[in-house]
Design a protein around this motif. Structure first.
Motif, short mmCIF file in Angstrom:
data_model
loop_
_atom_site.label_atom_id
_atom_site.label_comp_id
_atom_site.label_asym_id
_atom_site.label_seq_id
_atom_site.Cartn_x
_atom_site.Cartn_y
_atom_site.Cartn_z
N UNK A 57 -3.40 9.04 -8.98
CA UNK A 57 -3.47 7.69 -9.55
C UNK A 57 -4.00 6.71 -8.50
N UNK A 58 -3.65 6.94 -7.23
CA UNK A 58 -4.15 6.07 -6.16
C UNK A 58 -5.66 6.20 -6.01
N UNK A 59 -6.19 7.41 -6.14
CA UNK A 59 -7.65 7.58 -6.06
C UNK A 59 -8.33 6.84 -7.20
N UNK A 60 -7.81 6.99 -8.42
CA UNK A 60 -8.40 6.27 -9.54
C UNK A 60 -8.29 4.76 -9.35
N UNK A 61 -7.17 4.30 -8.81
CA UNK A 61 -6.99 2.87 -8.56
C UNK A 61 -8.01 2.37 -7.56
N UNK A 62 -8.25 3.14 -6.50
CA UNK A 62 -9.26 2.75 -5.50
C UNK A 62 -10.63 2.61 -6.14
N UNK A 63 -10.99 3.52 -7.02
CA UNK A 63 -12.29 3.44 -7.68
C UNK A 63 -12.34 2.27 -8.65
N UNK A 64 -11.24 2.06 -9.39
CA UNK A 64 -11.21 1.01 -10.41
C UNK A 64 -11.18 -0.39 -9.81
N UNK A 65 -10.57 -0.53 -8.62
CA UNK A 65 -10.49 -1.84 -7.96
C UNK A 65 -11.52 -1.96 -6.84
N UNK A 66 -12.31 -0.91 -6.65
CA UNK A 66 -13.35 -0.86 -5.61
C UNK A 66 -12.76 -1.10 -4.22
N UNK A 67 -11.70 -0.39 -3.93
CA UNK A 67 -11.06 -0.47 -2.62
C UNK A 67 -11.68 0.58 -1.72
N UNK A 68 -12.86 0.25 -1.17
CA UNK A 68 -13.60 1.16 -0.30
C UNK A 68 -13.43 0.74 1.15
N UNK A 69 -14.20 1.39 2.03
CA UNK A 69 -14.18 1.14 3.47
C UNK A 69 -12.82 1.49 4.05
N UNK A 70 -12.61 2.77 4.31
CA UNK A 70 -11.32 3.25 4.83
C UNK A 70 -11.38 3.37 6.35
N UNK A 71 -10.43 2.81 7.09
CA UNK A 71 -9.36 1.95 6.58
C UNK A 71 -9.89 0.59 6.12
N UNK A 72 -9.11 -0.10 5.29
CA UNK A 72 -9.57 -1.33 4.65
C UNK A 72 -9.76 -2.45 5.68
#
Length: 328
Positions: free
Chosen positions: A187-202
Motif C-alpha cells: 500500500x505504501x508503494x501505491x501511495x508513493x505513486x499516487x501522491x508522486x512521492x519520488x526522490x528517495x530519500x525525500x
C-alpha cells in the motif's frame, strides 16, 4: 518559504498526523475474511482522512504480480534521475520470451518497443515477458535498492518471471517465489505513486509539479487502464468508464492459491488505497469467479460503502499529474 516547501506544507496539511483505525469496518472485513476458504491479509487507508482498516497488515505474503508496482516505482526514480527514459528503445528477442500472462511472448521477434510500451504491457496485461525486459533494463539490484530506500524492509523482488533465482538468495526465496511483501508495504508503494512521492530519500525538490508530476501521471494512466477488474473494482466501478475514465488504478496478482489486488481509488471522500491478499486458497480455478477474486471484490465493496457511501468520482485524482490540482 520556497515554492517547493509551500507545496509540501499544503500537501502535508491535507493529511492528519495519525491514522485512525476504523474498528467497525474492520469487524465487517473480518467477517468477509472468516467466510473465505483460505487466508486474508489487507491494509486500506483513506489518504484524505487517514482512516485505516487492516487485517494482518504486516504479515509477509507472496506478491505474485503485484511486485510489478515496485518495478514501476524504480522506473519512476530512474526516469526522474535521467538514468532511464520512457522513450528509450528496447528490443524484444526470442530468448527473453516467457509463458504466462501477456501477449508479447507470442509475437514475432525482434520487435522494438519503448520502455513506456514495456511498462504499459507489464501493468495493463501483467505481461511477464515485458516484466522481464523491464527488470533487465532497470536492474534487479537497483529495483531492490529503491524498495529499501523507501523504507520497505519486508518487500523484495527476488528474480525474473519464469526464470530461476540466481546468485545468493535469502533463505525464504523458495517459499515466496517471485517476490515478498506485506499489505502495508505494498500500500505504501501505491501511495508513493499516487501522491508522486519520488526522490528517495525525500527532499523538498520532490515536489516538482511539472517534472515529477508528469512521470507519475504516465504511470497512473497505465494503472487506470489495467484490464483485470475482477477483484477490488468488481462491485464498485459502476461508472461509464468509456466516457469519464476509470476511478480506479490497480495492479493484480494471481497464483494457483493466491489472488491479490492493490488499488488507488478516487472516491468522493478522497483517494483510498487498498492492498488486499487472499492466499492458501482452496479454490484454485482460473476463472473470474474464483473465490479469491470474489473475496477481494467484497472487501472493496465493504470499504467503499463504509468510507464513501456516495460512491466514486474519477476527478478526485488528477491522473495526468497528481501534483497538480484535481480536475474538479
Amino acid at each position: 518559504m520556497s515554492r517547493a516547501l509551500l507545496f509540501a506544507a499544503t500537501v502535508l496539511a491535507a493529511f492528519p498526523a495519525f491514522a485512525q483505525q476504523d474498528t467497525t469496518l474492520v469487524q465487517d472485513l473480518e467477517k468477509i475474511a472468516a467466510a473465505h476458504h483460505g487466508k486474508v491479509a489487507l491494509y486500506a487507508e483513506n489518504l484524505r482522512t487517514h482512516q485505516t482498516a487492516s487485517i494482518s497488515p504486516d504479515l509477509p505474503v507472496q506478491t505474485a504480480s503485484t511486485i510489478k508496482l515496485a518495478i514501476l516505482l524504480d522506473a519512476a526514480e530512474q526516469v526522474r534521475s535521467h538514468t532511464a527514459s520512457f522513450d528509450e528503445k528496447l528490443v524484444l528477442t526470442h530468448e527473453n520470451q516467457v509463458p504466462g500472462s501477456g501477449i508479447i511472448g507470442q509475437l514475432d521477434t525482434p520487435l522494438p518497443l519503448t520502455l513506456r510500451d514495456v511498462l504499459h504491457l507489464m501493468v495493463t496485461l501483467s505481461d511477464n515477458t515485458a516484466t522481464n525486459m523491464a527488470i533487465d533494463r532497470l536492474g534487479l539490484d537497483h529495483i531492490d535498492k529503491t524498495i529499501q530506500q523507501a523504507g520497505l524492509h519486508q518487500t523484495w523482488l527476488y528474480k525474473k518471471v519464469y526464470k530461476p533465482a540466481s546468485g545468493p538468495m535469502p533463505a525464504d526465496q523458495p517459499k515466496f517465489g517471485l517476490g515478498k511483501t506485506t499489505p502495508r508495504e505494498m500500500a505504501e508503494i501505491m501511495t508513493r505513486l499516487a501522491t508522486c512521492n519520488l526522490d528517495l530519500p525525500v527532499t523538498e525538490e520532490t515536489f516538482r509539479v511539472g517534472i515529477d508530476g508528469s512521470i507519475c501521471g504516465t504511470i497512473l494512466k497505465m494503472l487506470r487502464v489495467q484490464q483485470d477488474r475482477d477483484g477490488l473494482p468488481r462491485y464498485i466501478e459502476a461508472l461509464d468508464t468509456s466516457e469519464l475514465g476509470s476511478a480506479i488504478g490497480n495492479k493484480t496478482g494471481a497464483l494457483d492459491r493466491v489472488r491479490a489486488d492493490v488499488a488507488i481509488i478516487a472516491s468522493k471522500s478522497g483517494p483510498i488505497v487498498i492492498a488486499a491478499y487472499t492466499f492458501d486458497n482452496e479454490n484454485q480455478r482460473w476463472t473470474g469467479d474464483n473465490e479469491g477474486q470474489i473475496t477481494l471484490a467484497k472487501i472493496g465493496e465493504a470499504i467503499i460503502k463504509a468510507w464513501s457511501p456516495a460512491g466514486l468520482d474519477p476527478t478526485v485524482i488528477n491522473w495526468n499529474n497528481p501534483l497538480a490540482p484535481a480536475s474538479r
